[in-house]
Scaffold this active site. Sequence first.
Site, PDB file in Angstrom:
ATOM      1  N   SER A  76      70.405  54.207  49.890  1.00  0.00           N
ATOM      2  CA  SER A  76      69.172  54.019  48.616  1.00  0.00           C
ATOM      3  C   SER A  76      69.200  54.526  47.312  1.00  0.00           C
ATOM      4  CB  SER A  76      67.957  53.805  49.374  1.00  0.00           C
ATOM      5  OG  SER A  76      66.728  53.355  48.964  1.00  0.00           O
ATOM      6  N   GLU A 100      67.922  42.538  50.578  1.00  0.00           N
ATOM      7  CA  GLU A 100      66.577  43.814  50.488  1.00  0.00           C
ATOM      8  C   GLU A 100      66.278  44.104  50.235  1.00  0.00           C
ATOM      9  OE1 GLU A 100      68.526  47.000  50.010  1.00  0.00           O
ATOM     10  OE2 GLU A 100      70.021  46.233  50.321  1.00  0.00           O
ATOM     11  N   HIS A 147      66.926  46.422  54.035  1.00  0.00           N
ATOM     12  CA  HIS A 147      66.784  47.702  53.340  1.00  0.00           C
ATOM     13  C   HIS A 147      66.693  48.649  54.178  1.00  0.00           C
ATOM     14  CE1 HIS A 147      67.907  50.578  50.059  1.00  0.00           C
ATOM     15  NE2 HIS A 147      67.111  51.383  50.273  1.00  0.00           N
TER      16      HIS A 147
END
Length: 518
Positions: free
Chosen positions: A197, A321, A425
């Site tokens: 991330s 995501e 994610h």
Amino acid sequence: MTSTLSVTDALTVTTASGSVRGAVRAGIRRWMGIPYAAAPVGQLRWHAPQPVEPWRGVRAATEPGAACPQQPHPFTGGISTRFAQSEDCLTLNVFSPFDADRLPVLVFIHGGAYRSGASGIPEYDGTALARRGVVVVTLSYRLGVFGSMDLRALNGDGIAFDANCTLRDQVAALQWVRDAIAGFGGDPGRVTIVGESSGGNAITTLLATPSARGLFQAAIAQSPHPQTAHRAEKKAPHAEMLAERLGVDRRHAAREMLRVPASRLLTVAAALDRDITAESPLVAAFSPTIDGDVLPEHPLIALRNGRAASVPLIIGTNRDEYSLFEHGRAPVIPNTEARVRQLVEGTDPAAWARIRVLYGERAGGGAARVADARRAWSIAGGDGVFRVPSIEVADAHAEAGNPTWMYRYDHASPTLRLTGLGAAHGTELPYLFGTFGTPVGRLVAGADAARVRRRIGNVLQGSWTGFVRDGVPAHRGWEWPRYETDRRRTLAIETVSRVLDDPDREARLAWSGVLYDY
């Protein structure tokens, strides 16, 4: 049997700053909370990290250091309210096998949207990875207003703040690894940086950071958002807005900012961040600054022009995501048609037309990608922020002649499928670290059969540590094919992993021609 004396010797390491004594857990040595730079407090707030003041005697290194002050962000790697917070947060942790001798080193940079997270949370325990024959380092760094805002517009009274404190912290930690890791059994000449991330964004940014050159020999970027770095003139207004909201005397803003309590800085800056994010997804208040010094140019531009570090690279994203951010009140990624349009404002009109068609524009007769329009535009935001920029990084890095591999993480446990999150994610992290017993690990992977957890974990841990060791993501003798722009071969990681050719072609073509306003 190992004697008590030899165990004690194996746990005591002398560094340039002083000696540290660690502990053993699950057969792996660990040192927690080692300072790699001086506490950035008082006059050092918003300044480049400074050397640690050496200490006498042996320092206990058995507890993780404090996290940088932060507000709860459950969707961006937030910490428990029980975890200590302090501006004195520049520490790292080392995990090493007992017989370590010049083993390759994996340095992990946590995510959290540059707002939250810490290296010492249980989800980032490096024990399972260290068991595979590498030395693992996890590091904390300054976050949010304390690290990734650019406050130089407030300079005065002989006080000159530095930009990119977050990035400078990460470089300082890598310098510590270069200078000290041999004492922990690691090889300073075989360092791989890994991040997820905003940690993945840190990886793509460090590739373009001159002061980081030579400090790592390979890189892995998990779910990065590579476009997130902005020109100084884009970020200068944020400093002015922060000073105004804090009510400091603008004539002596720098001096007064040093006196503002951390709790007030955190609260006011967090509200400002939410307002900036709600207004536009184009510029993030908490992000790297293209300052012409530490970061001379945008990382994507450096990559496209062959000026990034020439090291082997693994890069990839998760299939879904978008899902974690779909219902965010101040979304980290765009999740409506209007916000996606803002993301591509001023770009090629044909590109926007393609994006409208692909993601469900109904007014012009375009085909809807999914029934729910909000989900369609959330998917668009995920593709525009994470997936396609990552493909662009892989394209540029491979075309420059660098060994490149790409993956897409497709696995979702029954729980994640049932909740609609899918391969969201960050959901690969419990499998990578083998931290299935933590709250996040139980939530993400608890419904998986043990054999499924082992299989996915073996692919991630085996491939990552194989790459750290040999520069090739081999797992049990099986090697991924390298990524090239003719076929764009990508490893889809699932219960049965397989290689796909250009699996995200539709999104890649739709977003081609988009020119982000950095």
